[in-house]
Design an enzyme around this catalytic site. Structure first.
Site, PDB file in Angstrom:
ATOM      1  CB  SER A   1       3.929   0.504   4.140  1.00 52.43           C
ATOM      2  OG  SER A   1       4.759   1.478   3.582  1.00 52.43           O
TER       3      SER A   1
ATOM      4  CG  ASP B   1       3.981   4.785   1.412  1.00 45.49           C
ATOM      5  OD1 ASP B   1       3.785   5.941   1.819  1.00 45.49           O
ATOM      6  OD2 ASP B   1       4.542   3.911   2.098  1.00 45.49           O
TER       7      ASP B   1
ATOM      8  CG  ASP C   1       5.915   5.388   5.719  1.00 39.42           C
ATOM      9  OD1 ASP C   1       5.665   5.137   4.517  1.00 39.42           O
ATOM     10  OD2 ASP C   1       6.286   4.520   6.531  1.00 39.42           O
TER      11      ASP C   1
END
Length: 447
Positions: A101, A242, A246
């Site tokens: 992430s 990012d 998401d």
């Protein structure tokens, strides 16, 4: 959280904490669990972000899955929500995303989705953990013709996902000038085809991944270059994703930050006006700004507070049949369209609002007053993270701080679910006061 899985899958420094061996074991365990639950040879989709270690982990996961007798479909570089969506579109039995992430490139992670595109429950992750940690035995590995095979849908997967997102928007985005920060991550392969195909005039930033520049001074955790691009180029809005796309944060035409809380306020207000905000309620988290809850009260909406992590937001949404939820960090879930947070979907819905109402983002975002909030991260050990909440000195300090702030402020101290940190958050109307309280709490926790 378990011993391996945090709030967003398994995560750690690649090839140190998250090794190829561990990834192979996770793949074998996941393949076995899915195979036993379906009673047949399962099909598992695998996507990844642009980190240098993603290829290594993809290969290891694939080996483990095939050893368990699962077929593997490689999707290539894609956003996390694309994997969640394509699991259902391709009628797969599970999906796995390789990504850490927003974390720097040395980190990587493994997120697993079920056949409905939802992240695994704590109980399902526990089954996999027990196998990997040796608490339960693996089934014998697949033999002969039962060994899994590998297929590829690279290219087509990105096209199918982009086409689906474009279809969630009524009308087009012509007339809007948009700066897009792809964080040198997964959005690099999808953002252009999504936003430009809908007619937006786009400038695309940080879309040249080289394996080590993901989230590096760009993306939703570093908005400086996006803000500069918006102001210098006279753009209507900037959208920052990012590493696995998401989450989404926005920059208005004046360079002001519009975070996940303010985006949720906008979306909730719009859905309520259309009669589409189920039960007049949306889901936030314990870390959401106090201003979001005050906004909801003043507009006759209700809120629910979930634990931090979009999986817990979604669990609350599913349990009580709510259609909107999210986090201050920019994870926003539109249950009508997606089973998990999707930054590009959020961006599309925001641009659709701007065009439909003919208002600037600064005008729209002005609906919600943001309370001053300070967040301090304390590096810690796993043992301290697990035990600090039982420390009487810490508990008393938090109680005193809450008494000082009263009804117009609050304190939240919690361990991170993705990093070795204890997070101290204090908010209230007086910035100097909350900063002083935060430092006092840090001193007690570190002492």
């Amino acid at each position: 959280m378990g011993k391996l899985f945090g709030t967003d899958g398994v995560r750690g420094v690649a090839n140190r904490d998250l090794t190829g061996k561990l990834a192979m074991q996770i793949g074998q365990a996941a393949g076995m669990v899915v195979k036993n639950s379906t009673g047949r040879r399962p099909s598992v989709l695998v996507g990844k972000d642009t980190r240098i270690s993603s290829d290594l982990l993809e290969a290891a996961l694939t080996a483990g899955l095939c050893a368990a007798g699962a077929d593997v479909v490689h999707l290539g570089v894609l956003p996390t929500p694309a994997v969640a969506y394509l699991v259902t579109k391709y009628s797969a039995d599970a999906g796995i995303m390789i990504s850490a992430s927003h974390n720097p490139y040395p980190y990587n992670g493994i997120k697993i989705f079920n056949s409905q595109g939802y992240k695994l429950s704590d109980e399902q992750e526990g089954e996999i953990e027990q196998l990997v940690l040796g608490e339960e035995p693996f089934d014998p590995p697949a033999q002969d013709g039962e060994i899994g095979r590998v297929f590829s849908q690279e290219g087509r997967a990105a096209e199918d996902y982009a086409a689906y997102l474009c279809g969630t928007l009524a009308g087009d985005l012509s007339g809007l000038r948009v700066a897009l920060d792809c964080a040198n991550g997964s959005a690099s392969v999808t953002a252009g085809r999504i936003f430009q195909s809908l007619g937006a005039d786009c400038r695309i930033l940080h879309a040249f991944p080289n394996g080590v520049n993901i989230n590096d001074r760009c993306g939703s955790t570093h908005l400086e270059s996006l803000r500069q691009a918006v102001l210098e180029g006279g753009f209507d809005v900037g959208l920052a994703f990012d590493g696995d796309a998401d989450r989404c944060l926005a920059v208005d035409e004046q360079g002001g930050l519009v975070d996940g809380d303010r985006l949720m306020a906008l979306f909730a207000y719009h859905l309520q006006s259309q009669g589409k905000l189920h039960h007049d309620t949306f889901v936030a988290t314990v870390m959401s700004n106090l201003g979001l809850f005050k906004f909801a009260e003043s507009h006759h909406m209700h809120t629910r507070s979930a634990q931090v992590g979009d999986r817990y937001v979604l669990e609350t949404m599913l349990k009580e049949d709510f259609w909107l939820g999210g986090e201050q960090s920019g994870h926003i879930i539109f249950r009508e369209f997606m089973t998990t947070g999707d930054g590009q979907l959020s961006g599309l819905q925001l641009l659709g609002l701007m065009k439909g109402q003919g208002k600037s983002l600064s005008q729209l975002a002005g609906l919600m007053k943001v309370y001053p909030q300070t967040l301090v991260n304390i590096h810690s050990t796993p043992a301290r993270m697990a035990s600090f909440s039982q420390d009487e000195r810490v508990r008393q300090a938090i109680h005193r701080a809450n008494q000082q702030l009263g009804e117009n402020g609050r304190v939240l101290v919690r361990p991170s679910g993705t990093e070795p940190l204890i997070r101290v958050m204090v908010e209230g109307p007086d910035l100097d006061q909350i900063q002083e309280i935060a430092q006092e709490l840090v001193q007690v926790i570190e002492g």
